[in-house]
Design a protein around this motif. Sequence first.
Motif, PDB file in Angstrom:
ATOM      1  N   GLY A  74     -50.863 164.669  38.034  1.00 25.61           N
ATOM      2  CA  GLY A  74     -50.906 165.144  39.327  1.00 25.61           C
ATOM      3  C   GLY A  74     -49.455 166.193  39.410  1.00 25.61           C
TER       4      GLY A  74
ATOM      5  N   HIS B 241     -50.574 161.230  41.702  1.00 29.61           N
ATOM      6  CA  HIS B 241     -51.357 160.991  40.513  1.00 29.61           C
ATOM      7  C   HIS B 241     -52.877 160.711  40.837  1.00 29.61           C
ATOM      8  N   ILE B 242     -53.567 161.392  40.266  1.00 27.16           N
ATOM      9  CA  ILE B 242     -55.133 161.398  40.312  1.00 27.16           C
ATOM     10  C   ILE B 242     -55.801 160.655  39.011  1.00 27.16           C
TER      11      ILE B 242
ATOM     12  N   THR C  89     -56.205 157.164  43.456  1.00 25.77           N
ATOM     13  CA  THR C  89     -55.153 158.316  43.846  1.00 25.77           C
ATOM     14  C   THR C  89     -54.130 157.493  44.389  1.00 25.77           C
TER      15      THR C  89
ATOM     16  N   HIS D 160     -49.778 158.195  45.612  1.00 24.27           N
ATOM     17  CA  HIS D 160     -48.479 158.923  46.051  1.00 24.27           C
ATOM     18  C   HIS D 160     -47.358 158.084  45.978  1.00 24.27           C
TER      19      HIS D 160
END
Length: 404
Positions: free
Chosen positions: A228, A253-254, A266, A268
């Motif tokens: 990501g 990040h995915i 997902t 953050h």
Amino acid sequence: MNFPPTYGLHAITKAFPYLVGWLSLIIGLPITTWAQTKSSFWRKLHPDSLTNRPLRFIPLPVLQSGPEIGLKGGLSLDYFFNAATIGAKRPHLRSRYWHRLDSASRQTRNSYVFVQGLYSTRRQLTLEGVWQTYGVGERYILRGRGGYLDFAEDYWGVGNQTVGERDYLVFTYQRWYVQHRMWRKIKGHLFAGFSYNYSDTRNLRSDNAVTFVQSEPGYQGSVISGIGPTLLADYRNNPFSPTRGWYAEWAMHIYRAGLGSQYRYTEHLLDLRRYWPLPGRHWLGAQALGHFTTGQVPLRELPRLGGPAMMRGFVQGRYRDQQLWSMQLEYRYTLGPLLKAAAFGAVGGVAPTLRQWQGNYTRYATGVGLRLLVNRPKEIYLRADLAFNSNGTTNLYLRMLDAF
């Protein structure tokens, strides 16, 4: 590195994390082969010379302590360098971009790369490489780590209502991992780039399978792979031991099956820091961290409260859940040219969702410590911290480099 004998997208996704890891080393390490030395043997080993030496690598003993690891020791191959200094001494290596740099943009902060092998009294094996490199003019920044762990970890459960302080389980696992971020300068000290995270946790097991929480995703192991965007603002005066300026970092990040991940979620990550030099011999630093996830997060990858950097005093993972926040302050007083005294305090908590935060589950930690200067030019410190937490436990930490 041997990959499974499969083809197509599956083979690409299995190989992707290894390619990212090797690319990181290919970019970050060749610069370490440019230097040679004419120093005497004893001068090389002097603390003020270790990070200024024009050597490829030099072996250094490592000793760490903490509640997660007990006592850990081993060997580290360290290298510190400055890309601008190396470029200036070798005109034939200068690119067209180098000639376009003005004197101000040539101010490049110091970089480091190290490879270490460590073993602890808890029978934990760590083999890893760590890098943080600033390109000439800081046009690019590379940061990451990767390696192999054969680890033992304490587990109290998920959430705030856990088992008692002494009723934890110990589970063991083997883990291969790569964490890498790459930024390109936008303007000044503002950067944008991508972040990649890969973790393959295998043979996760406990010595008490009856009480182990088998309803949690990934309780037997997990493979996650996510990528990501990331943004960075780095206005610190020193990447090793900042004394003024501020720092802000965000990464997303995915995790998807198309990237090789067994779990779809997902995350953050947010990291904010501020540093204030105060009149006289005083200094103050502050940091706020957030780790927020949505989706099905495997057990090993849940945000974990505690550790040697944030919420010192709590064993890392004492509380874990899908959302985590924490803040800390650290004060230092200079005792002499080589020694500083420190006092710190932190608050934090976890929750399953943002709407389920509860103030009565806020945790507290505080402590005192000493900072010993081991390299004057780079301002690198060895720190020893004695920390206390709101659960009534006390822990001791010994680490190289500052907590933040």
